[in-house]
Motif scaffolding. Structure first.
Motif, PDB file in Angstrom:
ATOM      1  N   ASN A 191       0.657  -1.084  -0.110  1.00 57.27           N
ATOM      2  CA  ASN A 191      -0.071  -0.050   0.195  1.00 57.27           C
ATOM      3  C   ASN A 191       0.738   1.293   0.045  1.00 57.27           C
ATOM      4  O   ASN A 191       0.525   2.214  -0.609  1.00 57.27           O
ATOM      5  CB  ASN A 191      -0.845  -0.036   1.079  1.00 57.27           C
ATOM      6  CG  ASN A 191      -1.849  -0.894   1.063  1.00 57.27           C
ATOM      7  OD1 ASN A 191      -2.545  -1.344  -0.050  1.00 57.27           O
ATOM      8  ND2 ASN A 191      -2.563  -1.480   2.096  1.00 57.27           N
ATOM      9  N   GLU A 192       1.857   1.153   0.811  1.00 57.38           N
ATOM     10  CA  GLU A 192       2.793   2.618   0.965  1.00 57.38           C
ATOM     11  C   GLU A 192       3.480   2.686  -0.353  1.00 57.38           C
ATOM     12  O   GLU A 192       3.534   3.810  -0.971  1.00 57.38           O
ATOM     13  CB  GLU A 192       4.015   2.186   1.904  1.00 57.38           C
ATOM     14  CG  GLU A 192       3.193   2.023   3.248  1.00 57.38           C
ATOM     15  CD  GLU A 192       2.724   0.660   3.598  1.00 57.38           C
ATOM     16  OE1 GLU A 192       3.009  -0.310   2.970  1.00 57.38           O
ATOM     17  OE2 GLU A 192       1.976   0.736   4.771  1.00 57.38           O
ATOM     18  N   GLU A 193       4.092   1.564  -1.181  1.00 57.18           N
ATOM     19  CA  GLU A 193       4.682   1.673  -2.520  1.00 57.18           C
ATOM     20  C   GLU A 193       3.670   2.247  -3.564  1.00 57.18           C
ATOM     21  O   GLU A 193       3.859   3.065  -4.541  1.00 57.18           O
ATOM     22  CB  GLU A 193       5.481   0.576  -2.762  1.00 57.18           C
ATOM     23  CG  GLU A 193       6.595   0.759  -3.823  1.00 57.18           C
ATOM     24  CD  GLU A 193       7.823  -0.006  -3.991  1.00 57.18           C
ATOM     25  OE1 GLU A 193       8.490   0.277  -4.456  1.00 57.18           O
ATOM     26  OE2 GLU A 193       7.441  -1.388  -3.688  1.00 57.18           O
ATOM     27  N   PHE A 194       2.477   1.431  -3.504  1.00 52.10           N
ATOM     28  CA  PHE A 194       1.408   1.984  -4.575  1.00 52.10           C
ATOM     29  C   PHE A 194       1.293   3.404  -4.332  1.00 52.10           C
ATOM     30  O   PHE A 194       1.139   4.299  -5.340  1.00 52.10           O
ATOM     31  CB  PHE A 194       0.241   1.238  -4.045  1.00 52.10           C
ATOM     32  CG  PHE A 194      -0.915   1.474  -4.958  1.00 52.10           C
ATOM     33  CD1 PHE A 194      -1.096   0.694  -6.183  1.00 52.10           C
ATOM     34  CD2 PHE A 194      -1.948   2.518  -5.068  1.00 52.10           C
ATOM     35  CE1 PHE A 194      -1.956   0.548  -7.014  1.00 52.10           C
ATOM     36  CE2 PHE A 194      -2.987   2.694  -6.167  1.00 52.10           C
ATOM     37  CZ  PHE A 194      -2.990   1.676  -7.188  1.00 52.10           C
ATOM     38  N   LEU A 195       0.982   3.955  -3.287  1.00 52.73           N
ATOM     39  CA  LEU A 195       0.534   5.428  -2.860  1.00 52.73           C
ATOM     40  C   LEU A 195       1.832   6.218  -3.504  1.00 52.73           C
ATOM     41  O   LEU A 195       1.605   7.265  -4.028  1.00 52.73           O
ATOM     42  CB  LEU A 195       0.319   5.624  -1.302  1.00 52.73           C
ATOM     43  CG  LEU A 195       0.173   7.095  -1.021  1.00 52.73           C
ATOM     44  CD1 LEU A 195      -1.179   7.589  -1.796  1.00 52.73           C
ATOM     45  CD2 LEU A 195      -0.081   7.300   0.599  1.00 52.73           C
ATOM     46  N   GLU A 196       3.031   5.904  -3.214  1.00 58.07           N
ATOM     47  CA  GLU A 196       4.207   6.585  -3.531  1.00 58.07           C
ATOM     48  C   GLU A 196       4.340   6.480  -5.219  1.00 58.07           C
ATOM     49  O   GLU A 196       4.605   7.480  -5.708  1.00 58.07           O
ATOM     50  CB  GLU A 196       5.620   6.038  -2.947  1.00 58.07           C
ATOM     51  CG  GLU A 196       6.806   6.408  -3.635  1.00 58.07           C
ATOM     52  CD  GLU A 196       8.041   5.422  -2.847  1.00 58.07           C
ATOM     53  OE1 GLU A 196       9.022   5.639  -3.654  1.00 58.07           O
ATOM     54  OE2 GLU A 196       8.097   5.152  -1.820  1.00 58.07           O
ATOM     55  N   LYS A 197       4.145   5.472  -5.640  1.00 58.93           N
ATOM     56  CA  LYS A 197       4.443   5.544  -7.206  1.00 58.93           C
ATOM     57  C   LYS A 197       3.229   6.207  -7.962  1.00 58.93           C
ATOM     58  O   LYS A 197       3.413   6.830  -8.851  1.00 58.93           O
ATOM     59  CB  LYS A 197       4.628   4.166  -7.736  1.00 58.93           C
ATOM     60  CG  LYS A 197       5.865   3.391  -7.085  1.00 58.93           C
ATOM     61  CD  LYS A 197       7.062   3.974  -7.483  1.00 58.93           C
ATOM     62  CE  LYS A 197       8.130   3.409  -7.002  1.00 58.93           C
ATOM     63  NZ  LYS A 197       9.443   4.188  -7.263  1.00 58.93           N
ATOM     64  N   PHE A 198       1.970   5.953  -7.472  1.00 62.76           N
ATOM     65  CA  PHE A 198       1.015   6.304  -8.456  1.00 62.76           C
ATOM     66  C   PHE A 198       0.199   7.703  -7.699  1.00 62.76           C
ATOM     67  O   PHE A 198      -0.460   8.265  -8.398  1.00 62.76           O
ATOM     68  CB  PHE A 198      -0.387   5.317  -8.210  1.00 62.76           C
ATOM     69  CG  PHE A 198      -0.203   4.064  -8.893  1.00 62.76           C
ATOM     70  CD1 PHE A 198      -0.583   4.162 -10.508  1.00 62.76           C
ATOM     71  CD2 PHE A 198       0.454   2.892  -8.476  1.00 62.76           C
ATOM     72  CE1 PHE A 198      -0.406   3.070 -11.216  1.00 62.76           C
ATOM     73  CE2 PHE A 198       0.632   1.862  -9.308  1.00 62.76           C
ATOM     74  CZ  PHE A 198       0.161   1.926 -10.867  1.00 62.76           C
TER      75      PHE A 198
END
Length: 80
Positions: A48-55
């Motif tokens: 979830n953290e990386e999704f938020l960071e990337k998108f």
């Protein structure tokens, strides 16, 4: 290799499914080595953290986007 069925695709960030780093997903996409991953839904394997960071948005906001815009964002991130 057969793609994973849609019912087997993880929703991302939850318990009980595989979480992979963005760099691993991009490498697999570039080499077409999906190895049991849902090739049409690689973003589901991000935390979830990386999704938020990337998108730049959470999964709920991403899911609310039109499919063409989702595809465009995934192409920019090389997750296709």
């Amino acid at each position: 290799m057969q793609p994973t069925s849609p019912s087997a695709v993880p929703k991302g960030g939850g318990e009980g499914h595989k979480i992979l780093p963005y760099t691993v997903l991009v490498e697999r996409a570039m080499t077409k080595n999906y190895d049991g991953l849902a090739d049409h839904n690689l973003e589901a394997y991000l935390s979830n953290e990386e999704f938020l960071e990337k998108f730049g948005m959470d999964r709920e906001a991403f899911d609310a986007l039109p499919k063409w815009r989702q595809k465009m964002k995934k192409q920019v991130l090389q997750l296709f």
